[in-house]
Design a protein around this motif. Structure first.
Motif, mmCIF file in Angstrom:
data_model
loop_
_atom_site.group_PDB
_atom_site.id
_atom_site.type_symbol
_atom_site.label_atom_id
_atom_site.label_comp_id
_atom_site.label_asym_id
_atom_site.label_seq_id
_atom_site.Cartn_x
_atom_site.Cartn_y
_atom_site.Cartn_z
ATOM 1 N N THR A 82 24.071 36.957 -24.981
ATOM 2 C CA THR A 82 22.936 37.368 -24.302
ATOM 3 C C THR A 82 21.880 36.029 -24.463
ATOM 4 O OG1 THR A 82 22.123 38.496 -26.267
ATOM 5 C CG2 THR A 82 22.770 39.774 -24.192
ATOM 6 N N GLN A 83 20.865 36.030 -23.390
ATOM 7 C CA GLN A 83 19.916 34.840 -23.313
ATOM 8 C C GLN A 83 18.416 35.614 -23.234
ATOM 9 O OE1 GLN A 83 20.790 31.548 -23.642
ATOM 10 N NE2 GLN A 83 22.920 32.382 -24.118
ATOM 11 N N GLN A 84 17.573 34.958 -23.322
ATOM 12 C CA GLN A 84 16.082 35.495 -23.290
ATOM 13 C C GLN A 84 15.849 35.722 -21.802
ATOM 14 O OE1 GLN A 84 13.970 32.544 -25.250
ATOM 15 N NE2 GLN A 84 13.477 33.845 -27.028
ATOM 16 N N GLU A 85 16.586 35.041 -20.998
ATOM 17 C CA GLU A 85 16.394 35.475 -19.590
ATOM 18 C C GLU A 85 16.912 36.494 -18.892
ATOM 19 O OE1 GLU A 85 17.324 32.752 -20.347
ATOM 20 O OE2 GLU A 85 19.329 32.053 -19.055
ATOM 21 N N ASP A 86 17.611 37.279 -19.822
ATOM 22 C CA ASP A 86 18.512 38.576 -19.495
ATOM 23 C C ASP A 86 17.512 39.699 -19.763
ATOM 24 O OD1 ASP A 86 21.727 37.469 -21.151
ATOM 25 O OD2 ASP A 86 20.685 37.143 -19.135
ATOM 26 N N SER A 87 16.186 39.378 -20.559
ATOM 27 C CA SER A 87 15.409 40.560 -20.695
ATOM 28 C C SER A 87 14.819 41.329 -19.540
ATOM 29 C CB SER A 87 14.334 39.872 -21.695
ATOM 30 O OG SER A 87 14.677 39.689 -22.839
ATOM 31 N N ALA A 88 15.254 42.408 -19.412
ATOM 32 C CA ALA A 88 14.775 43.073 -18.059
ATOM 33 C C ALA A 88 14.946 44.668 -18.251
ATOM 34 C CB ALA A 88 15.574 42.501 -16.910
ATOM 35 N N VAL A 89 14.567 45.600 -17.160
ATOM 36 C CA VAL A 89 15.035 46.921 -17.053
ATOM 37 C C VAL A 89 16.223 46.948 -16.243
ATOM 38 C CG1 VAL A 89 14.293 49.274 -16.576
ATOM 39 C CG2 VAL A 89 12.717 47.602 -17.533
ATOM 40 N N TYR A 90 17.313 47.494 -16.848
ATOM 41 C CA TYR A 90 18.637 47.687 -16.156
ATOM 42 C C TYR A 90 18.653 48.970 -15.568
ATOM 43 C CZ TYR A 90 19.660 42.963 -17.511
ATOM 44 O OH TYR A 90 19.835 41.594 -17.731
ATOM 45 N N LEU A 91 18.601 49.257 -14.359
ATOM 46 C CA LEU A 91 18.834 50.488 -13.831
ATOM 47 C C LEU A 91 19.949 50.655 -13.128
ATOM 48 C CD1 LEU A 91 14.916 50.041 -11.987
ATOM 49 C CD2 LEU A 91 15.791 51.904 -13.555
ATOM 50 N N CYS A 92 20.448 51.937 -13.015
ATOM 51 C CA CYS A 92 21.778 52.568 -12.664
ATOM 52 C C CYS A 92 21.251 53.475 -11.495
ATOM 53 C CB CYS A 92 22.521 52.977 -13.625
ATOM 54 S SG CYS A 92 24.097 53.858 -13.270
ATOM 55 N N ALA A 93 22.056 53.590 -10.525
ATOM 56 C CA ALA A 93 21.844 54.564 -9.534
ATOM 57 C C ALA A 93 23.110 54.969 -9.059
ATOM 58 C CB ALA A 93 21.108 53.843 -8.122
ATOM 59 N N SER A 94 23.275 56.551 -8.433
ATOM 60 C CA SER A 94 24.591 56.921 -7.862
ATOM 61 C C SER A 94 24.106 57.454 -6.742
ATOM 62 C CB SER A 94 25.046 57.843 -8.921
ATOM 63 O OG SER A 94 24.383 58.981 -9.030
#
Lengths: 115, 110
Positions: A82-94
């Motif tokens: 992981t890198q700092q730029e990977d910081s985010a909210v990861y959302l899943c949808a179906s």
């Protein structure tokens, strides 16, 4: 019925570590999507599953990102080194079928912080 | 590059007024359009979907689509403070993924 669930809800990791994010779609939904939302940014598509196969991986930002789906249900998004730029909210949808009139239902997201 | 454009706002309206949110898109072949509402710290929640030119009404919400102008809008009648949120316009592309605009922040003043 139960909606899309994601775990963990929050994940703090150190730069260079690997992380796994999990998504449980709505029961019976064949299509599953991963998006991410960085601070102040819009939602960005990552990958789409139809059943267990991924016809569209075009949004994965680098080869450090991978995802799989097993049994047509649970999906795991893995980020290596992981890198700092990977910081985010990861959302899943179906969605039920993955068609062009299908509604995508979002889970609560996993907030990833890379220190 | 397929794009969806929204004014970031904030759009500030008094309680009871009509809020008008606009969105333009670049991909002419798009057929499916969605409005999601996102409260701070929460995930997007579907408000409306629209697939045909014209208006579609659902309670206090009306979605409008003009494919010739590549324009989608959302009207919220009798706006309430609880409508204060970010509204995301999304366009489905040919591979069934959603392309999102950056969102318009709506503030409804009591």
């Amino acid at each position: 019925g139960a909606g899309v669930s994601q775990s963990p809800s929050n994940k703090v990791t150190e730069k260079g570590k690997d992380v796994e994010l999990r998504c449980d779609p709505i029961s019976g939904h064949t299509a599953l999507y991963w998006y991410r939302q960085s601070l102040g940014q819009g939602l960005e598509f990552l990958i789409y599953f139809q059943g267990n196969s991924a016809p569209d991986k075009s949004g994965l930002p680098s080869d450090r990102f991978s995802a799989e789906r097993t049994g047509g249900s649970v999906s795991t998004l893995t980020i290596q080194r992981t890198q700092q730029e990977d910081s985010a909210v990861y959302l899943c949808a179906s969605s039920p079928l993955g068609g062009d009139t299908d509604t995508q239902y979002f889970g609560p997201g996993t907030r990833l912080t890379v220190l | 590059q397929k794009e969806v454009e929204q004014n970031s706002g904030p759009l500030s309206v008094p309680e009871g007024a009509i809020a008008s949110l606009n969105c333009t898109y670049s991909d002419r072949v798009s057929q499916s359009f969605f409005w999601y509402r996102q409260y701070s710290g929460k995930s997007p929640e579907l408000i409306m979907s629209i697939y045909s030119n014209g208006d579609k009404e659902d309670g206090r919400f009306t979605a409008q689509l003009n494919k010739a102008s590549q324009y989608v809008s959302l009207l919220i009648r009798d706006s309430q403070p609880s409508d204060s949120a970010t509204y995301l316009c999304a366009v489905m592309d040919s591979s069934y993924k959603l392309i999102f605009g950056s969102g318009t922040r709506l503030l409804v003043r009591p």
